[in-house]
Scaffold this motif. Structure first.
Motif, PDB file in Angstrom:
ATOM      1  N   TYR A   1       0.830  -1.210   0.000  1.00  0.00           N
ATOM      2  CA  TYR A   1       0.000   0.000   0.000  1.00  0.00           C
ATOM      3  C   TYR A   1       0.866   1.263   0.000  1.00  0.00           C
ATOM      4  O   TYR A   1       0.669   2.164  -0.808  1.00  0.00           O
TER       5      TYR A   1
ATOM      6  N   SER B   1       2.871   1.988  -3.159  1.00  0.00           N
ATOM      7  CA  SER B   1       2.097   2.243  -4.367  1.00  0.00           C
ATOM      8  C   SER B   1       2.235   3.691  -4.808  1.00  0.00           C
ATOM      9  O   SER B   1       2.099   4.618  -4.012  1.00  0.00           O
ATOM     10  N   ALA B   2       2.522   3.880  -6.089  1.00  0.00           N
ATOM     11  CA  ALA B   2       2.650   5.232  -6.636  1.00  0.00           C
ATOM     12  C   ALA B   2       1.332   5.996  -6.502  1.00  0.00           C
ATOM     13  O   ALA B   2       1.326   7.214  -6.356  1.00  0.00           O
ATOM     14  N   TRP B   3       0.207   5.269  -6.529  1.00  0.00           N
ATOM     15  CA  TRP B   3      -1.106   5.922  -6.392  1.00  0.00           C
ATOM     16  C   TRP B   3      -1.214   6.644  -5.063  1.00  0.00           C
ATOM     17  O   TRP B   3      -1.926   7.627  -4.942  1.00  0.00           O
ATOM     18  N   ASN B   4      -0.546   6.128  -4.047  1.00  0.00           N
ATOM     19  CA  ASN B   4      -0.625   6.721  -2.715  1.00  0.00           C
ATOM     20  C   ASN B   4       0.541   7.666  -2.452  1.00  0.00           C
ATOM     21  O   ASN B   4       0.777   8.054  -1.322  1.00  0.00           O
TER      22      ASN B   4
END
Length: 138
Positions: free
Chosen positions: A104, A107-110
């Protein structure tokens, strides 16, 4: 050059209400709370953290605060919040694994970064995630 932290820590705030502190910071900075900065009060440890969303010289702001008459009267101290390599995650479910947390937070999204260590504290439903560098902790 090293990026200056956008956050300033105020300690010994118990004699100044959160509303009073917000007004003081608006007066000193010339900026508007909510629009230009946020104030998070942590009453358990008598601390508040002001984070500037508008770009500003926080080092200069800290100097202005320490010269301010009202701040001195309240015996409040101001300092820059160091850019840390660790963050605390709260409300972590019991069932969660360190592997899940690692994926988590990487993650690049976060906005994550490479995680070097995770400590779980199930009894407090929290975890401390440590990154290889401080870009992951935003």
């Amino acid at each position: 050059s090293a990026k200056t932290s956008p956050s300033v820590v105020f300690e010994n705030i118990e004699s100044c209400s959160p509303k009073c502190l917000r007004m003081l910071l608006e007066n000193i900075s010339g900026l508007a709370v909510d629009d230009d900065f946020t104030v998070e009060v942590i009453p358990e440890i008598n601390v508040a953290v002001a984070t500037f969303t508008k770009s500003m010289d926080t080092e200069e702001f800290v100097k202005k605060c320490s010269r301010n008459k009202r701040i001195k009267e309240f015996k409040i101290t101001a300092r820059l919040l160091e850019l840390t390599q660790s963050i605390k995650a709260e409300n972590v479910p019991d069932s969660i694994s360190t592997d899940y947390l690692k994926v988590y937070f990487e993650s690049a999204w976060n906005g994550g970064g490479q995680v070097s260590d995770i400590q779980l504290f199930p009894e407090k439903k929290s975890a401390i995630i440590t990154f290889r560098d401080h870009k992951g902790n935003t």
